[in-house]
Scaffold this motif. Structure first.
Motif, short mmCIF file in Angstrom:
data_model
loop_
_atom_site.label_atom_id
_atom_site.label_comp_id
_atom_site.label_asym_id
_atom_site.label_seq_id
_atom_site.Cartn_x
_atom_site.Cartn_y
_atom_site.Cartn_z
N GLU A 87 1.02 -1.42 -0.10
CA GLU A 87 0.01 -0.13 -0.01
C GLU A 87 0.79 1.27 0.09
N ARG A 88 2.20 1.17 0.17
CA ARG A 88 3.19 2.28 -0.07
C ARG A 88 4.38 1.98 -1.14
N GLY A 89 4.17 2.57 -1.84
CA GLY A 89 5.25 2.51 -3.23
C GLY A 89 6.44 3.53 -2.79
N PRO A 114 -0.60 1.37 -5.17
CA PRO A 114 -0.32 1.64 -3.66
C PRO A 114 -1.56 2.89 -3.14
#
Length: 279
Positions: A82-84, A158
């Motif tokens: 969910e975090r690139g 993300p």
């Protein structure tokens, strides 16, 4: 502004490192801020303010000594799809093709090969590199490699894209092109961006808001709202709003009280040089 408006929130982030002499060096000291959905927020500050450390904590690549990051109200722990993350160096696998580099992240979170290949190709189309799918990183320019890195970070879709000085290694012309390209991608997909930079023009040109940090230790100095109208072009750099805001951010990062001693030091060095030349 209520906390419910924030998709990503930092609460009282503290980061300390042990020094070789047994002392403790505090890099970040109680940093708190929030990022709204689809916002483009930049972090800027002088050397040593901990901006890269802060974004690495948000990505789960480092652990805070105390304090937490929250995404959609849930505490962040470790890395996650969910975090690139996009780094200054392109971090592409040189032995994989462009398409395989984008597929790598997808397969690592459970995509089947066919599904990953189809999705990778779609993202390469979005970043304008579908014709280069079979190329290898060494065959691409620096700007093109960074576009592959952005596609790879975005492919798992993300919630937040974290970018640590992603254009710092590029020449001025390519950097300008990448800034405009990033704004175009950001405008067309559902993504929130947290962006670290040391470049004042870049921060003002790209951002909705700018988080300014002071150094030693890193603390929030001011959250600045960017009032430069969008869409932004090269002409935006000459707008009164842009010039005024850039000057304000520069004054926050390099106050007159800090720059004056440096100017006095330069004047002394200059005077000594002139005296030596006259002898």
């Amino acid at each position: 502004m209520e906390n419910s408006e924030f998709i990503l929130e930092a609460k009282n982030i503290v980061k300390e490192f042990d020094e070789s002499d047994g002392s403790i060096h505090r890099v970040l000291d109680g940093v708190s801020f929030g990022v709204k959905h689809r916002e483009f927020l930049s972090i800027i500050g002088p050397s040593g303010c901990g901006k890269s450390t802060l974004i690495r904590i948000a990505a789960g690549l480092e652990t805070a000594t105390s304090g937490k990051f929250f995404l959609d109200g849930k505490m962040v722990s470790g890395t996650g799809a969910e975090r690139g993350m996009v780094f200054q160096k392109y971090t592409l696998f040189p032995w994989l093709s462009v398409k395989q580099n984008v597929m790598f992240g997808l397969e690592s979170i459970g995509y089947g090969k066919d599904e990953a290949e189809e999705s990778a190709y779609q993202w390469l189309q979005i970043v304008g590199l579908d014709k280069y799918a079979s190329y290898y990183p060494k065959q691409l320019s620096g700007g093109m490699q960074q576009r592959v890195a952005i596609a790879r970070a975005l492919a798992p879709q993300p919630r937040v894209l974290l970018m640590d000085e992603p254009f710092g290694a590029l020449d001025a012309q390519t950097r300008s092109q990448m800034q405009k390209y990033l704004l175009e991608v950001w405008k067309n997909i559902d993504i929130t961006i947290l962006f670290v930079t040391h470049d004042l023009d870049e921060a003002v040109f790209l951002s909705d808001r700018i988080l300014t940090l002071q150094a030693n230790p890193g603390k929030v100095k001011e959250m600045v709202t960017v009032n430069v109208p969008r869409p932004r072009t090269e002409e935006s750099l000459f707008l009164p709003e842009f010039v005024t805001l850039r000057k304000h951010v520069e004054d926050l990062i390099h106050p007159v009280s800090e720059t004056k001693p440096q100017e006095e030091k330069f004047n002394i060095i200059n005077m000594v040089g002139k005296k030596n030349a006259a002898k």
